[in-house]
Motif scaffolding. Structure first.
Motif, PDB file in Angstrom:
ATOM      1  N   THR A  38       0.852  -1.184   0.000  1.00 12.99           N
ATOM      2  CA  THR A  38       0.000   0.000   0.000  1.00 12.99           C
ATOM      3  C   THR A  38       0.889   1.235   0.000  1.00 12.99           C
ATOM      4  O   THR A  38       2.024   1.213   0.464  1.00 12.99           O
TER       5      THR A  38
ATOM      6  N   ASP B  46      -3.842  10.189  -7.455  1.00 12.46           N
ATOM      7  CA  ASP B  46      -5.289  10.162  -7.230  1.00 12.46           C
ATOM      8  C   ASP B  46      -5.999  10.755  -8.443  1.00 12.46           C
ATOM      9  O   ASP B  46      -5.401  11.441  -9.256  1.00 12.46           O
TER      10      ASP B  46
ATOM     11  N   THR C 297      -3.125   8.836   0.095  1.00  6.05           N
ATOM     12  CA  THR C 297      -4.529   9.035   0.446  1.00  6.05           C
ATOM     13  C   THR C 297      -5.092   7.723   0.957  1.00  6.05           C
ATOM     14  O   THR C 297      -5.150   7.506   2.150  1.00  6.05           O
ATOM     15  N   SER C 298      -5.463   6.828   0.073  1.00  2.95           N
ATOM     16  CA  SER C 298      -5.937   5.530   0.555  1.00  2.95           C
ATOM     17  C   SER C 298      -5.461   4.456  -0.390  1.00  2.95           C
ATOM     18  O   SER C 298      -5.267   4.710  -1.575  1.00  2.95           O
ATOM     19  N   GLY C 299      -5.283   3.275   0.147  1.00  4.32           N
ATOM     20  CA  GLY C 299      -4.898   2.143  -0.693  1.00  4.32           C
ATOM     21  C   GLY C 299      -3.596   2.401  -1.430  1.00  4.32           C
ATOM     22  O   GLY C 299      -2.544   2.559  -0.821  1.00  4.32           O
TER      23      GLY C 299
END
Ligand SMILES: [Zn+2]
Length: 208
Positions: A45, A60, A132-134
């Motif tokens: 990740t 992103d 951010t995420s993942g």
């Protein structure tokens, strides 16, 4: 009459088989491997980190804004803009040059390029400043070794890491680090390897 119809049918069938063969051949040459994170070979990740963290992240979504800081010479800035416009803008990424970069909040300038000492023997390095995420990162930095001529190949390579493109060793299936299908993501980075290449374009367009 009968035999001429059969002959036409046979010709048509041959043409269809020929067309199928062409499609398969084209697909095989365009898509050689998945080299955009996460791959079945490489899937950590995204994490923030200094220059040595080594984790590759996607950018992103939405626009892909880039900005060259003042530490880069005028020629470097021109080459950065040229490479991003020539190699990345034709993909499904919405590439744009930021005139007023953003360094905080949820919508930072996606890619910041600057001159800064690069550890080890590399000429450039890409790292995430804000995961951010993942597997995604809001802002990537590309550091280019000071006083180095930043070739088109180097810029193409590091910008590729900033959208999540990997080397051959992290691709699935694993490819040679020098496989020509990797385009400018080959390593070591050569002076003539300054094109993104169709495999990378395909993988970018599958994700973005
Ligand atoms: Zn690299």
């Amino acid at each position: 009459m009968e035999s001429s119809k059969r002959s036409i049918a046979r010709k048509a069938m041959t043409a269809v088989i020929g067309a199928v063969a062409v499609v398969i051949a084209t697909a095989a040459t365009v898509w050689a491997a998945d080299n955009l994170v996460p791959t079945q070979t490489y899937s950590p990740t995204c994490s923030a980190g200094g220059d040595t963290s080594g984790v590759l992240c996607k950018t992103d979504g939405g626009w892909w804004y880039f900005y060259s800081q003042s530490s880069l010479e005028a020629g470097d800035k021109t080459r950065v803009a040229d490479v991003l416009n020539d190699e990345y803008a034709p993909t499904d990424l919405a590439v744009a040059q930021d005139t007023s970069p953003t360094y905080s909040g949820a919508d930072e300038t996606d890619l910041i390029l600057k001159e800064s000492a690069v550890p080890g023997t590399n000429d450039g390095i890409t790292w995430c400043n804000d995961p951010t995420s993942g597997y995604e990162c809001d802002q990537h930095y590309v550091d280019i070794q000071p006083d180095l001529y930043s070739s088109r190949g180097l810029i193409c390579h590091e910008a590729g890491h900033a959208v999540g493109l990997t080397h051959g060793a992290q691709a699935y299936p694993v490819q040679s680090q020098t496989d020509p299908a990797l385009g400018c993501l080959r390593t070591p980075i050569g002076a003539t390897q300054d094109n993104l290449g169709s495999q990378q374009v395909t993988n970018i367009n599958l994700i973005y």
